[in-house]
Design a protein around this motif. Structure first.
Motif, mmCIF file in Angstrom:
data_model
loop_
_atom_site.group_PDB
_atom_site.id
_atom_site.type_symbol
_atom_site.label_atom_id
_atom_site.label_comp_id
_atom_site.label_asym_id
_atom_site.label_seq_id
_atom_site.Cartn_x
_atom_site.Cartn_y
_atom_site.Cartn_z
ATOM 1 N N SER A 200 0.820 -1.203 0.000
ATOM 2 C CA SER A 200 0.000 0.000 0.000
ATOM 3 C C SER A 200 0.860 1.261 0.000
ATOM 4 O O SER A 200 1.733 1.446 0.850
ATOM 5 C CB SER A 200 -0.920 0.021 1.230
ATOM 6 N N VAL A 201 0.607 2.108 -0.986
ATOM 7 C CA VAL A 201 1.239 3.426 -1.055
ATOM 8 C C VAL A 201 0.146 4.440 -1.326
ATOM 9 O O VAL A 201 -0.930 4.106 -1.818
ATOM 10 C CB VAL A 201 2.307 3.505 -2.167
ATOM 11 N N ASP A 202 0.420 5.687 -1.007
ATOM 12 C CA ASP A 202 -0.534 6.738 -1.327
ATOM 13 C C ASP A 202 -0.651 6.853 -2.837
ATOM 14 O O ASP A 202 0.341 6.786 -3.568
ATOM 15 C CB ASP A 202 -0.079 8.079 -0.738
ATOM 16 N N PHE A 203 -1.875 7.035 -3.323
ATOM 17 C CA PHE A 203 -2.091 7.136 -4.767
ATOM 18 C C PHE A 203 -1.330 8.342 -5.313
ATOM 19 O O PHE A 203 -1.387 9.436 -4.774
ATOM 20 C CB PHE A 203 -3.577 7.294 -5.070
ATOM 21 N N CYS A 204 -0.597 8.103 -6.390
ATOM 22 C CA CYS A 204 0.147 9.189 -7.018
ATOM 23 C C CYS A 204 0.316 8.867 -8.495
ATOM 24 O O CYS A 204 0.019 7.765 -8.951
ATOM 25 C CB CYS A 204 1.516 9.378 -6.352
ATOM 26 N N GLU A 205 0.800 9.830 -9.252
ATOM 27 C CA GLU A 205 0.959 9.636 -10.686
ATOM 28 C C GLU A 205 2.010 8.584 -11.008
ATOM 29 O O GLU A 205 1.993 7.983 -12.075
ATOM 30 C CB GLU A 205 1.330 10.968 -11.347
ATOM 31 N N CYS A 206 2.945 8.340 -10.059
ATOM 32 C CA CYS A 206 3.997 7.365 -10.323
ATOM 33 C C CYS A 206 3.501 5.934 -10.179
ATOM 34 O O CYS A 206 4.148 5.001 -10.641
ATOM 35 C CB CYS A 206 5.185 7.602 -9.387
ATOM 36 N N ASN A 207 2.367 5.718 -9.525
ATOM 37 C CA ASN A 207 1.832 4.369 -9.357
ATOM 38 C C ASN A 207 0.308 4.419 -9.422
ATOM 39 O O ASN A 207 -0.380 4.198 -8.433
ATOM 40 C CB ASN A 207 2.290 3.774 -8.019
ATOM 41 N N PRO A 208 -0.250 4.730 -10.603
ATOM 42 C CA PRO A 208 -1.699 4.890 -10.689
ATOM 43 C C PRO A 208 -2.447 3.585 -10.898
ATOM 44 O O PRO A 208 -3.669 3.564 -10.840
ATOM 45 C CB PRO A 208 -1.856 5.802 -11.913
ATOM 46 N N GLU A 209 -1.720 2.481 -11.172
ATOM 47 C CA GLU A 209 -2.398 1.246 -11.553
ATOM 48 C C GLU A 209 -3.115 0.571 -10.398
ATOM 49 O O GLU A 209 -4.198 0.021 -10.559
ATOM 50 C CB GLU A 209 -1.395 0.251 -12.173
ATOM 51 N N PHE A 210 -2.518 0.586 -9.206
ATOM 52 C CA PHE A 210 -3.055 -0.202 -8.101
ATOM 53 C C PHE A 210 -3.495 0.688 -6.945
ATOM 54 O O PHE A 210 -2.903 1.727 -6.672
ATOM 55 C CB PHE A 210 -2.006 -1.197 -7.591
ATOM 56 N N THR A 211 -4.536 0.236 -6.265
ATOM 57 C CA THR A 211 -5.022 0.885 -5.053
ATOM 58 C C THR A 211 -5.259 -0.199 -4.009
ATOM 59 O O THR A 211 -5.064 -1.395 -4.273
ATOM 60 C CB THR A 211 -6.337 1.646 -5.316
ATOM 61 N N VAL A 212 -5.711 0.201 -2.826
ATOM 62 C CA VAL A 212 -5.993 -0.778 -1.776
ATOM 63 C C VAL A 212 -7.182 -1.653 -2.138
ATOM 64 O O VAL A 212 -7.429 -2.678 -1.488
ATOM 65 C CB VAL A 212 -6.261 -0.070 -0.430
ATOM 66 N N GLU A 213 -7.927 -1.278 -3.179
ATOM 67 C CA GLU A 213 -9.061 -2.091 -3.608
ATOM 68 C C GLU A 213 -8.624 -3.308 -4.421
ATOM 69 O O GLU A 213 -9.423 -4.220 -4.643
ATOM 70 C CB GLU A 213 -10.023 -1.241 -4.446
ATOM 71 N N ASP A 214 -7.376 -3.326 -4.876
ATOM 72 C CA ASP A 214 -6.874 -4.447 -5.678
ATOM 73 C C ASP A 214 -6.250 -5.481 -4.747
ATOM 74 O O ASP A 214 -5.217 -5.217 -4.125
ATOM 75 C CB ASP A 214 -5.832 -3.952 -6.691
ATOM 76 N N PRO A 215 -6.848 -6.676 -4.640
ATOM 77 C CA PRO A 215 -6.351 -7.669 -3.679
ATOM 78 C C PRO A 215 -5.005 -8.244 -4.086
ATOM 79 O O PRO A 215 -4.675 -8.348 -5.271
ATOM 80 C CB PRO A 215 -7.441 -8.751 -3.696
ATOM 81 N N ALA A 216 -4.225 -8.618 -3.093
ATOM 82 C CA ALA A 216 -2.906 -9.222 -3.306
ATOM 83 C C ALA A 216 -2.924 -10.664 -2.823
ATOM 84 O O ALA A 216 -3.753 -11.055 -2.002
ATOM 85 C CB ALA A 216 -1.824 -8.429 -2.571
ATOM 86 N N THR A 217 -2.002 -11.449 -3.354
ATOM 87 C CA THR A 217 -1.839 -12.848 -2.959
ATOM 88 C C THR A 217 -0.516 -12.998 -2.227
ATOM 89 O O THR A 217 0.495 -12.415 -2.622
ATOM 90 C CB THR A 217 -1.861 -13.770 -4.194
ATOM 91 N N GLU A 218 -0.533 -13.781 -1.174
ATOM 92 C CA GLU A 218 0.654 -13.979 -0.341
ATOM 93 C C GLU A 218 1.074 -15.445 -0.407
ATOM 94 O O GLU A 218 0.244 -16.346 -0.261
ATOM 95 C CB GLU A 218 0.331 -13.573 1.096
#
Length: 507
Positions: free
Chosen positions: A392-410
């Motif tokens: 999780s990072v703050d939304f910015c122009e350098c990383n616009p593809e993913f947000t906290v709504e996109d689930p991750a796999t561990e």
């Protein structure tokens, strides 16, 4: 920085490839295991994990060591490798579609080994366990419900007699005895005093008096600056939907900030007012309706925290503890201390007498090596900040593809094991992904393999040894012009388990 993806047009070879002979019985690949009837398979994607043994590859030749970016799929097979100790390769396969979904299907053998590992793994040090109770009156036991009714009757008498200062009183923006939200507030005081009605009423009266003396309502309107916004901040939610508050004490290693915050009694009081203001504003955003989420998940990062020898910090901490425990009952669902240094448990022992047993039962302690693992037990990786092992990072122009709504796999990568993540692509699209291994010390590569056996494998990211000092998250993307699959390979040569976190989406 991770290398930019290299995209190459896929062309068939100039000479036609002779037809392959029909496969033998041994070469036929068995169909994937079927999901049980009780579990519905996701309509657009699936994820399976399969462990198998394969021999180590032979040492690379000079030709193989050249930096090729495209490998011809129909090239002659290399000679069989010499016998060597087997290494384990784990493969996770997922299907990319829009929208994305994933389900995990693991063989029984893998499940049993994972269960054995979990049993043998020591849990993070904790001084007790706590499970948050329901705040619905209908879920209370008969004795608890009786205490609530008695408490409400006493509160009504106090309001009628103006013992709280007036006949209408609000706390945290909730008017007492006006609606069901008031029951949720009163339950906090009852639970803090083990449902002892008279003691709960005494606590409520003391809290209302303190709020008036401290000027809490006026405090909400004050501008106390943003010098401490990196010390205490809200970020994301835990798996149960509680907002997560991070307290980063290492920021006080900055001598200028430390002196500005704790230099004298006036500055310590200003810090205390700022901390109460932050808490009050956070509480006003909670849901006090029955069944709503009205508690906060606290994370305290003690990395590089000033030691107990800092008298000013010790005084301010003691003052804050007393105020919070006496006037903010049952607002913490869990308190996780991460990156705990050796001296903190001694400091905690000193502060223990100021804490109730119920409060201490919510505490979890973990050292630096177990911080991501512990946080992931309560918070999904996409909600955990990158500095603590998440994505999780703050939304910015350098990383616009993913947000906290996109689930991750561990995935846990065992020592001396190569993990391959296969992302099956069933449509022409642009696929992007991001992944990380906490602490790295692994090798990473990415390639695209088309379904057409006459096509070419495209090296998207060359094999790269990732060091602990490298960027925490690697981003990648590939423009898919024909159906195939993306292979993300992470090789763990160390003797330690590694934790791989990744996610992908179709743009």
């Amino acid at each position: 920085m991770a290398e930019e993806p290299q995209t190459h047009p896929i062309h068939p070879p100039e000479e036609a490839t002779p037809p392959l002979p029909p496969p033998t019985a041994e070469e036929i690949i068995p169909p994937p295991p079927q999901l049980p009837e009780s579990i519905s398979e996701p309509p657009l994607a699936s994820l399976s994990l399969d462990l198998h043994q394969e021999p180590l590859p032979p040492p690379p030749t000079a030709a193989e060591e050249s930096p090729l970016t495209i490998a011809e799929k129909d090239s002659p097979l290399p000679p069989p490798p010499p016998e060597s100790p087997p290494s384990t390769t784990a493969t996770a396969t997922a299907t990319a579609s829009q929208p994305l979904a994933a389900a995990l299907s693991v063989s029984q053998e893998t499940e049993e080994s994972t269960e054995t590992e979990m049993k043998s793994k020591p849990p993070p040090q904790s001084l007790g366990s706590f499970k948050e109770e329901s705040n619905r009156a209908s879920d209370l036991s008969p004795s608890e419900l009786k205490s609530l009714h008695e408490f409400k009757a006493l509160v009504q008498e106090s309001l009628s007699a103006a013992q709280f200062g007036s006949e209408e009183v609000s706390i945290w923006g909730i008017p007492l005895l006006k609606d069901d939200r008031s029951d949720v507030v009163l339950l906090k005081f009852l639970r803090a005093r083990d449902f002892k009605v008279k003691e709960s009423l005494s606590m409520l009266k003391s809290t209302l008096k303190w709020r008036k003396d401290f000027g809490v309502d006026e405090l909400l309107k004050e501008d106390l600056g943003d010098d401490l916004e990196k010390v205490v901040f809200m970020h994301g939610f835990d798996k149960e939907g509680h907002p997560v508050c991070y307290n980063v004490y290492g920021e006080f290693q900055n001598k200028e900030l430390y002196a500005k915050t704790f230099g004298d009694e006036e500055k310590r009081q200003r810090f205390l007012r700022w901390r109460i203001q932050f808490l009050e504003r956070s509480i006003r955003k909670l849901d006090f309706n029955p069944g709503g989420i009205n508690t906060i998940f606290q994370v305290s990062d003690l990395r590089n925290s000033p030691g107990p020898g800092k008298r000013e910090l010790r005084i301010a901490t003691k003052q804050a503890l007393v105020i919070l425990q006496d006037n903010y009952p049952e607002f913490v669902t869990k308190q996780v201390f991460i990156n705990v240094p050796w001296w903190y448990l001694a400091f905690y022992t000193m502060m223990g007498p100021f804490l109730t047993q119920r409060t201490k039962s919510k505490f979890v302690f973990t050292g630096p090596s177990k911080t991501p693992e512990t946080l992931f037990k309560y918070i999904t990786p996409e909600q955990v900040p990158t500095q603590y092992g998440g994505l999780s990072v703050d939304f910015c122009e350098c990383n616009p593809e993913f947000t906290v709504e996109d689930p991750a796999t561990e995935i846990t990568i065992k020592p001396a094991t190569k993990q391959i993540v296969e992302i099956l692509v069933n449509e022409k699209c642009t696929l992007c992904w991001e992944l990380r291994v906490v602490g790295w010390e692994v090798s990473y590569s990415a390639e695209y393999v088309p379904n057409d056996e006459r096509g070419y494998t495209v090296i998207v990211h060359k094999t790269r040894k990732m060091l602990p000092t490298d960027e925490p998250v690697v981003l990648g993307s590939f423009n898919v012009t024909e159906l195939g699959k993306i292979l993300l390979t992470v090789d763990n040569p160390t003797t330690k388990k590694k934790r791989l976190v990744y996610r992908f989406k179709v743009l």
